[in-house]
Each structure stands twice: as structure tokens, then as C-alpha cells.
Design an enzyme around this catalytic site. Structure first.
Site, PDB file in Angstrom:
ATOM      1  N   CYS A  44      40.705  33.742  35.246  1.00 12.94           N
ATOM      2  CA  CYS A  44      39.497  33.940  35.573  1.00 12.94           C
ATOM      3  C   CYS A  44      38.692  34.661  34.714  1.00 12.94           C
ATOM      4  O   CYS A  44      39.019  35.749  34.105  1.00 12.94           O
ATOM      5  CB  CYS A  44      39.423  34.815  36.851  1.00 12.94           C
ATOM      6  SG  CYS A  44      37.630  35.116  37.504  1.00 12.94           S
ATOM      7  N   CYS A  47      37.503  38.324  35.440  1.00 12.26           N
ATOM      8  CA  CYS A  47      38.356  39.650  35.894  1.00 12.26           C
ATOM      9  C   CYS A  47      38.428  40.611  34.669  1.00 12.26           C
ATOM     10  O   CYS A  47      38.174  40.041  33.607  1.00 12.26           O
ATOM     11  CB  CYS A  47      39.898  38.850  36.232  1.00 12.26           C
ATOM     12  SG  CYS A  47      39.860  38.416  38.008  1.00 12.26           S
ATOM     13  N   HIS A 116      38.897  40.546  42.099  1.00 12.39           N
ATOM     14  CA  HIS A 116      39.009  38.860  42.080  1.00 12.39           C
ATOM     15  C   HIS A 116      38.849  38.341  43.564  1.00 12.39           C
ATOM     16  O   HIS A 116      38.383  37.315  43.828  1.00 12.39           O
ATOM     17  CB  HIS A 116      40.264  38.445  41.428  1.00 12.39           C
ATOM     18  CG  HIS A 116      40.038  36.984  41.335  1.00 12.39           C
ATOM     19  ND1 HIS A 116      39.514  36.101  40.421  1.00 12.39           N
ATOM     20  CD2 HIS A 116      40.466  35.997  42.217  1.00 12.39           C
ATOM     21  CE1 HIS A 116      39.773  35.003  40.496  1.00 12.39           C
ATOM     22  NE2 HIS A 116      40.464  34.730  41.432  1.00 12.39           N
ATOM     23  N   HIS A 167      35.590  34.063  41.894  1.00 16.26           N
ATOM     24  CA  HIS A 167      35.403  35.520  41.652  1.00 16.26           C
ATOM     25  C   HIS A 167      33.949  35.763  41.952  1.00 16.26           C
ATOM     26  O   HIS A 167      33.067  35.029  41.751  1.00 16.26           O
ATOM     27  CB  HIS A 167      35.636  35.936  39.982  1.00 16.26           C
ATOM     28  CG  HIS A 167      35.576  37.337  39.908  1.00 16.26           C
ATOM     29  ND1 HIS A 167      36.807  37.998  39.469  1.00 16.26           N
ATOM     30  CD2 HIS A 167      34.832  38.390  40.128  1.00 16.26           C
ATOM     31  CE1 HIS A 167      36.499  39.092  39.298  1.00 16.26           C
ATOM     32  NE2 HIS A 167      35.399  39.366  39.559  1.00 16.26           N
ATOM     33  N   HIS A 169      30.495  36.543  42.300  1.00 14.30           N
ATOM     34  CA  HIS A 169      29.376  36.850  41.328  1.00 14.30           C
ATOM     35  C   HIS A 169      28.030  36.335  41.953  1.00 14.30           C
ATOM     36  O   HIS A 169      28.102  35.565  42.912  1.00 14.30           O
ATOM     37  CB  HIS A 169      29.786  35.857  40.052  1.00 14.30           C
ATOM     38  CG  HIS A 169      29.729  34.339  40.376  1.00 14.30           C
ATOM     39  ND1 HIS A 169      30.786  33.811  40.880  1.00 14.30           N
ATOM     40  CD2 HIS A 169      28.978  33.566  40.059  1.00 14.30           C
ATOM     41  CE1 HIS A 169      30.661  32.534  40.898  1.00 14.30           C
ATOM     42  NE2 HIS A 169      29.278  32.273  40.523  1.00 14.30           N
TER      43      HIS A 169
END
Length: 347
Positions: A44, A47, A116, A167, A169
Site C-alpha cells: 500500500c 501506509c 490501513h 487505505h 483517503h
């Protein structure tokens, strides 16, 4: 019998199809299972430890004032595949009946949290505060660029509904034009103020308090309700109780109150709809920069516009009728949706 309800701000109709009435569990479709394990986090780019895999950082909130990457709370980076480019000159041109504007703007990604596996139902007030603080700082900064006519912070949640990275956002986009949906809102607000010398949004809040059937939750500074002419099932609007034209003017105490409101709404949506995909948009006023040739452009906006947040769970499709008419068919009466969300209780 179905009703057509008219939104006086957006100047559009929604069809409240009561004969198609549906309960919350009717919308619980099979959803993707996402990997949250060690492998997913290793790959990811959002992260901790993977900062080199994103474009250069634009802004970050950091814990305890430290400047190393290991302590960031939120990060802002350019979108790797931006819809608009920040470099260049804003130009307008035309060829016959067709008009063109260069795609100058900004497209930024806000990484909400280092965690995450966080889902909306596990967002706490501090996480939400940090996110909206970051939204505010980016709106303030981007508003200084006179090429930008509108700045929109937003969040897409749920794969297949505007996001392809699990993740947590969000995004901010700055545009060289004011979108038509915002123009309609601004013109409705301006005309209402011209006729009545009152903010149309403040009038709506007064009506919602009077009706008292669509309010879901309110605290000292904010109120959340299902709009009278909701286009989508369980659609929500969130307004500051005190009139303010721009999200950029919100104070730290206001952000604390807003964090309480958003956290409450996220948790209630999860309890009723079990982690639904959704879109969340902050509708603020355009930057009040000088417009050559238009000295009176939006001149009353501080008095007639009222910033707000719209949240739309994505539970129904968009088919031929909606496409052909611009009407949305909503199978849940806003009053019933509000009741379900009220019954869900507090955090």
C-alpha cells in the site's frame, strides 16, 4: 402514491416512489471483501514506511510537532493520475459554438490516517478532526491561486464507487470553472436573497426544525437531516447552524463540533446500512478573488450562500429514466430514512 419533490436550491425534481418503499436491509448487497493483512499493507503506497511510493508531499499534519514521516497524522500528495494539471496558463478559447478552457487546476489526495484497515465505522473524533482540519488548510491554500474558480473537498468510500485503494483517503480538486450544479445553487441562493433578503439555506434549516421529521442529529453547532427532496436513499445534508458562506472560515472549535457530527453520522449509517459505499462532498463558496470584467460577480455571496456537506450512500443504480429526465427515483421517503437513522442511536 409517488410524489415529485422539488429542491429549491438545486432547482431539480426527485421522485419519492413510495410504492417501491424499501427498508434498510433491502439495500444490503454482497460487497467486496478487502485484504487488510500484512501483504496488503506492504504493497500500500499510503501506509507508514511507503512514503517514497507517493508523489512528493504537499502538506501533512504531524504528531507532537515532529517532522519525520513516522509521525504524520494526515498526508496530502498530488494525485498520481490527476484530472487537472497545476502547471500552465489558464486560457479560454472558442471554435464556433464550442468553448474550451485549459485543464488547469489541482488534484490532491488526502491520506486520512496511517491506519490501513480503518473503516468509516471505526473513525473516531480525532481522526475526523484531523481530516477536516486538513481539508480546511488545503481549501485556504488553493484559494490563493486566482486561476481556480472552485475548490471541492470530497470523499469516495467503497470500491467501485469512485475509489480503487482501500487505505482510507479523500481528495481535493481545484477547478478553472464553477460546476453547473454549484452555479445553480449559487443562483438560487442569490435570487432568494434578492427577493427576501434572507439566506435560502437558513430558511431551509428553520423549516426543518418546524417540520421536525427529517432531522437525524444535531449538536451545538451543526444539524444533519435527510433533505425533503432527497435524490438517494438515506441521503444526508449537514449544515452549520450559524450562517457562514465558506468552509474555509471554520474555527478549531467548529472543527471539534463538526468532528462529533461526522463521526455520529458515520456510525449511524453503519448501524442501519452495514458499512455502505458512499460519496461525501463539501460544498463551499467559490474563492472571492477579483474577476476581471466582473466586479459584481457573486457580490452578495457572503450573505446568501451557506456552506454545507452532502453525504449520499450509493445503494441504487442510475438507469434510463434518470439519464433521460434528470429525475432521481428514491424508494425511501426522507422522513422514514431519518427515523431509521435516529433509532440507530448515538456512538
Amino acid at each position: 402514491m409517488s410524489e415529485l419533490r422539488f429542491d429549491p436550491v438545486k432547482q431539480k425534481w426527485s421522485v419519492i416512489a413510495t410504492e417501491r418503499s424499501r427498508r434498510p436491509h433491502d439495500f444490503l448487497v454482497e460487497r467486496h471483501e478487502h485484504a487488510h493483512g500484512e501483504k496488503a499493507q506492504i504493497n500500500c503506497p499510503f501506509c507508514y514506511g511507503n512514503e517514497v511510493h507517493t508523489p512528493h508531499e504537499i502538506y501533512a499534519m504531524r504528531s507532537f510537532g515532529k517532522k519525520n514521516d513516522a509521525n504524520w497524522l494526515t498526508r496530502v500528495v498530488p494525485n498520481k493520475y490527476p484530472a487537472f494539471g497545476i502547471e500552465g496558463e489558464l486560457k479560454r478559447s472558442g471554435s464556433g459554438i464550442y468553448d474550451t478552457v485549459t485543464g488547469i487546476g489541482a488534484h490532491e489526495v488526502i491520506i486520512d490516517t496511517p491506519v490501513h484497515s480503518m473503516r468509516l465505522k471505526t473513525y473516531d473524533r480525532m481522526t475526523v478532526y484531523n481530516l477536516f482540519y486538513t481539508f480546511r488548510e488545503r481549501v485556504r491554500d488553493l484559494s490563493n491561486d486566482t486561476r481556480f474558480r472552485y475548490i471541492m473537498p470530497f470523499k469516495n468510500y467503497g470500491l467501485g464507487f469512485g475509489t480503487n485503494i482501500i487505505h482510507p483517503h479523500s481528495q481535493v480538486i481545484a477547478l478553472p470553472v464553477v460546476p453547473n450544479i454549484l452555479k445553480t445553487k449559487l443562483k438560487s441562493a442569490k435570487e432568494h436573497y434578492r427577493r427576501k433578503e434572507r439566506c435560502i439555506f437558513c430558511d431551509i434549516l428553520e423549516q426543518e426544525h418546524k417540520d421536525n421529521s427529517r432531522i437525524v442529529y444535531e449538536n451545538q453547532d451543526f444539524i444533519a437531516f435527510c433533505p425533503y427532496a432527497s435524490s438517494f436513499p438515506f441521503e444526508l445534508s449537514i449544515y452549520p447552524k450559524q450562517h457562514a458562506h465558506s468552509f474555509a472560515v471554520i474555527t478549531e472549535s467548529g472543527l471539534t463540533s463538526l468532528a462529533d457530527m461526522i463521526t455520529e453520522i458515520f456510525h449511524r449509517l453503519d448501524r442501519v446500512l452495514e458499512d455502505p459505499p458512499l460519496n461525501m462532498v463539501i460544498h463551499t463558496s467559490p474563492p472571492l478573488n477579483y474577476r476581471p470584467g466582473k466586479p459584481d460577480f457573486w457580490h452578495s455571496i457572503k450573505f446568501d450562500y451557506h456552506w454545507h456537506i452532502e453525504i449520499a450512500p450509493r445503494l441504487t443504480g442510475y438507469a434510463g429514466f434518470e439519464w433521460g429526465t434528470g429525475f432521481h427515483i428514491n424508494p425511501v421517503r426522507p422522513e422514514e430514512a431519518a427515523e431509521y437513522l435516529r433509532q440507530a442511536g448515538g456512538i
